[in-house]
Design a protein around this motif. Structure first.
Motif, PDB file in Angstrom:
ATOM      1  N   LEU A  32       0.825  -1.214   0.000  1.00 42.50           N
ATOM      2  CA  LEU A  32       0.000   0.000   0.000  1.00 42.50           C
ATOM      3  C   LEU A  32       0.857   1.262   0.000  1.00 42.50           C
ATOM      4  O   LEU A  32       0.492   2.293   0.594  1.00 42.50           O
ATOM      5  CB  LEU A  32      -0.949   0.029   1.198  1.00 42.50           C
ATOM      6  CG  LEU A  32      -1.957  -1.126   1.291  1.00 42.50           C
ATOM      7  CD1 LEU A  32      -2.784  -0.983   2.556  1.00 42.50           C
ATOM      8  CD2 LEU A  32      -2.861  -1.148   0.067  1.00 42.50           C
ATOM      9  N   PHE A  33       1.998   1.195  -0.663  1.00 45.66           N
ATOM     10  CA  PHE A  33       2.886   2.355  -0.710  1.00 45.66           C
ATOM     11  C   PHE A  33       2.162   3.572  -1.275  1.00 45.66           C
ATOM     12  O   PHE A  33       1.541   3.517  -2.328  1.00 45.66           O
ATOM     13  CB  PHE A  33       4.110   2.056  -1.575  1.00 45.66           C
ATOM     14  CG  PHE A  33       4.983   3.261  -1.812  1.00 45.66           C
ATOM     15  CD1 PHE A  33       5.736   3.795  -0.776  1.00 45.66           C
ATOM     16  CD2 PHE A  33       5.024   3.876  -3.050  1.00 45.66           C
ATOM     17  CE1 PHE A  33       6.525   4.917  -0.972  1.00 45.66           C
ATOM     18  CE2 PHE A  33       5.812   4.990  -3.260  1.00 45.66           C
ATOM     19  CZ  PHE A  33       6.564   5.517  -2.222  1.00 45.66           C
ATOM     20  N   GLY A  34       2.241   4.664  -0.544  1.00 49.44           N
ATOM     21  CA  GLY A  34       1.611   5.904  -0.974  1.00 49.44           C
ATOM     22  C   GLY A  34       0.162   6.039  -0.563  1.00 49.44           C
ATOM     23  O   GLY A  34      -0.452   7.088  -0.776  1.00 49.44           O
ATOM     24  N   ASN A  35      -0.413   4.981   0.031  1.00 49.68           N
ATOM     25  CA  ASN A  35      -1.824   5.009   0.431  1.00 49.68           C
ATOM     26  C   ASN A  35      -2.021   4.434   1.836  1.00 49.68           C
ATOM     27  O   ASN A  35      -2.982   3.716   2.098  1.00 49.68           O
ATOM     28  CB  ASN A  35      -2.672   4.221  -0.560  1.00 49.68           C
ATOM     29  CG  ASN A  35      -2.701   4.859  -1.931  1.00 49.68           C
ATOM     30  OD1 ASN A  35      -3.301   5.909  -2.131  1.00 49.68           O
ATOM     31  ND2 ASN A  35      -2.023   4.233  -2.884  1.00 49.68           N
ATOM     32  N   GLY A  69       4.661   6.290   7.289  1.00 52.99           N
ATOM     33  CA  GLY A  69       3.827   5.442   6.453  1.00 52.99           C
ATOM     34  C   GLY A  69       4.616   4.326   5.786  1.00 52.99           C
ATOM     35  O   GLY A  69       5.104   3.394   6.437  1.00 52.99           O
ATOM     36  N   SER A  70       4.791   4.432   4.503  1.00 57.74           N
ATOM     37  CA  SER A  70       5.472   3.382   3.742  1.00 57.74           C
ATOM     38  C   SER A  70       6.755   3.926   3.111  1.00 57.74           C
ATOM     39  O   SER A  70       7.053   5.124   3.198  1.00 57.74           O
ATOM     40  CB  SER A  70       4.541   2.844   2.655  1.00 57.74           C
ATOM     41  OG  SER A  70       4.041   3.918   1.869  1.00 57.74           O
ATOM     42  N   LYS A  71       7.493   3.027   2.472  1.00 58.75           N
ATOM     43  CA  LYS A  71       8.775   3.426   1.878  1.00 58.75           C
ATOM     44  C   LYS A  71       9.024   2.681   0.574  1.00 58.75           C
ATOM     45  O   LYS A  71       8.642   1.525   0.408  1.00 58.75           O
ATOM     46  CB  LYS A  71       9.914   3.152   2.861  1.00 58.75           C
ATOM     47  CG  LYS A  71      11.277   3.635   2.370  1.00 58.75           C
ATOM     48  CD  LYS A  71      12.327   3.593   3.469  1.00 58.75           C
ATOM     49  CE  LYS A  71      12.719   2.199   3.860  1.00 58.75           C
ATOM     50  NZ  LYS A  71      13.864   2.167   4.796  1.00 58.75           N
ATOM     51  N   ARG A 122       9.975   8.274   1.140  1.00 58.05           N
ATOM     52  CA  ARG A 122       9.300   7.947   2.399  1.00 58.05           C
ATOM     53  C   ARG A 122       7.947   8.651   2.444  1.00 58.05           C
ATOM     54  O   ARG A 122       7.857   9.850   2.186  1.00 58.05           O
ATOM     55  CB  ARG A 122      10.121   8.384   3.609  1.00 58.05           C
ATOM     56  CG  ARG A 122      11.415   7.636   3.810  1.00 58.05           C
ATOM     57  CD  ARG A 122      12.103   8.158   5.068  1.00 58.05           C
ATOM     58  NE  ARG A 122      11.448   7.699   6.288  1.00 58.05           N
ATOM     59  CZ  ARG A 122      11.638   8.250   7.488  1.00 58.05           C
ATOM     60  NH1 ARG A 122      12.412   9.315   7.610  1.00 58.05           N
ATOM     61  NH2 ARG A 122      11.019   7.771   8.557  1.00 58.05           N
ATOM     62  N   GLU A 123       6.926   7.890   2.758  1.00 53.82           N
ATOM     63  CA  GLU A 123       5.599   8.465   2.933  1.00 53.82           C
ATOM     64  C   GLU A 123       5.426   8.830   4.406  1.00 53.82           C
ATOM     65  O   GLU A 123       5.522   7.974   5.281  1.00 53.82           O
ATOM     66  CB  GLU A 123       4.520   7.462   2.519  1.00 53.82           C
ATOM     67  CG  GLU A 123       3.106   7.989   2.713  1.00 53.82           C
ATOM     68  CD  GLU A 123       2.060   6.895   2.646  1.00 53.82           C
ATOM     69  OE1 GLU A 123       0.874   7.220   2.544  1.00 53.82           O
ATOM     70  OE2 GLU A 123       2.449   5.702   2.718  1.00 53.82           O
ATOM     71  N   ILE A 124       5.178  10.099   4.669  1.00 52.97           N
ATOM     72  CA  ILE A 124       5.027  10.603   6.030  1.00 52.97           C
ATOM     73  C   ILE A 124       3.684  11.322   6.146  1.00 52.97           C
ATOM     74  O   ILE A 124       3.322  12.133   5.287  1.00 52.97           O
ATOM     75  CB  ILE A 124       6.159  11.583   6.401  1.00 52.97           C
ATOM     76  CG1 ILE A 124       7.530  10.901   6.273  1.00 52.97           C
ATOM     77  CG2 ILE A 124       5.954  12.141   7.804  1.00 52.97           C
ATOM     78  CD1 ILE A 124       7.769   9.778   7.253  1.00 52.97           C
ATOM     79  N   ILE A 125       2.941  11.016   7.214  1.00 50.58           N
ATOM     80  CA  ILE A 125       1.663  11.700   7.456  1.00 50.58           C
ATOM     81  C   ILE A 125       1.854  12.674   8.610  1.00 50.58           C
ATOM     82  O   ILE A 125       2.133  12.271   9.746  1.00 50.58           O
ATOM     83  CB  ILE A 125       0.533  10.701   7.774  1.00 50.58           C
ATOM     84  CG1 ILE A 125       0.235   9.813   6.566  1.00 50.58           C
ATOM     85  CG2 ILE A 125      -0.731  11.437   8.166  1.00 50.58           C
ATOM     86  CD1 ILE A 125       1.031   8.563   6.474  1.00 50.58           C
ATOM     87  N   LYS A 126       1.718  13.963   8.310  1.00 51.71           N
ATOM     88  CA  LYS A 126       1.910  15.025   9.300  1.00 51.71           C
ATOM     89  C   LYS A 126       0.559  15.542   9.804  1.00 51.71           C
ATOM     90  O   LYS A 126      -0.438  15.528   9.083  1.00 51.71           O
ATOM     91  CB  LYS A 126       2.685  16.176   8.671  1.00 51.71           C
ATOM     92  CG  LYS A 126       4.173  15.892   8.460  1.00 51.71           C
ATOM     93  CD  LYS A 126       4.962  16.429   9.629  1.00 51.71           C
ATOM     94  CE  LYS A 126       6.456  16.456   9.357  1.00 51.71           C
ATOM     95  NZ  LYS A 126       7.204  17.064  10.471  1.00 51.71           N
TER      96      LYS A 126
END
Length: 228
Positions: A32-35, A69-71, A122-126
């Motif tokens: 689920l990279f990016g989601n 999140g994901s990488k 790197r997917e990061i949720i701020k």
């Protein structure tokens, strides 16, 4: 640097590839990279800064809590041959086609040069609405607990999905040429191979002055593999 969308992050990597005449290929991609779903009921650790051992796309403290999140990790196209063992096993089944030992296989028909360069996203949720102005342990704990409660209850929560991109410098690439040097080398190899075919009695070293014997031996007469 970071981007608001995955497409923008990938486009930046493509621009770098085109600018320096190189390619990256996917090595590792999280599910689920990016989601990443932050309301999936799983416990998501609230971070305020990356650990000190995180060197790629490291996030320092800026007062805004976040979830990792994901990488996505991408190897240079001339990086480590991660399918080498399988290739050797498949080749060993074919009898009579080649007369070489196993450890010579790597130099036979591959463009892999063990280049260590990797691009990372790197997917990061701020959570900018929960920013703290002073870095105090009690404030961190209070805001973290509030966020966890909101996530568990699937409450309406404002967040910002960011994609941090780390692109290796040109000096990080080893064992192969990049940019204009790669273009000129490609033309040299093509010209050398053409002349060698037309005049096989001439030695290729007459046309190649590079001191990098490894590169020359692995790419001469295989330029199509090398510059793909």
């Amino acid at each position: 640097m970071f981007f608001q969308s995955l497409d923008s992050a990938l486009e930046r990597i493509r621009e770098h590839e085109n600018e320096h005449t190189l390619r990256f290929s996917i090595y590792k991609k999280d599910k689920l990279f990016g989601n990443t779903d932050i309301f999936n009921g799983k416990h998501h650790k609230i971070w305020w800064a990356d650990r000190t051992d995180i060197k790629v796309c490291s996030l320092p403290f800026d007062g805004i809590p976040f979830i990792i999140g994901s990488k996505l990790v991408m190897d240079c196209a001339h990086g480590k041959d991660r399918k080498l063992k399988r290739k050797i096993k498949e080749k060993s089944k074919i009898q009579g086609e080649h007369d070489f030992k196993k450890h010579h296989f790597y130099n036979q028909d591959t463009r892999k040069m063990d280049c260590p360069a990797q691009a990372v996203i790197r997917e990061i949720i701020k959570f900018p609405d929960h920013k703290i102005m002073t870095d105090k342990p009690n404030q961190r704990r209070k805001i973290s607990k509030t966020l966890q409660d909101q996530l568990n209850k699937k409450s309406t929560l404002a967040f910002e999905r960011r994609f941090y991109v780390d692109i290796p410098s040109i000096s990080a690439h080893t064992g192969h040429y990049v940019g204009k040097l790669k273009f000129y080398f490609m033309m040299l190899v093509y010209r050398t191979e053409t002349i060698r075919i037309q005049s096989p009695h001439l030695h290729t070293s007459f046309f190649t002055t590079s001191d990098d014997t490894k590169i020359r031996e692995q790419t001469i007469s295989k330029y199509r593999l090398y510059v793909a």
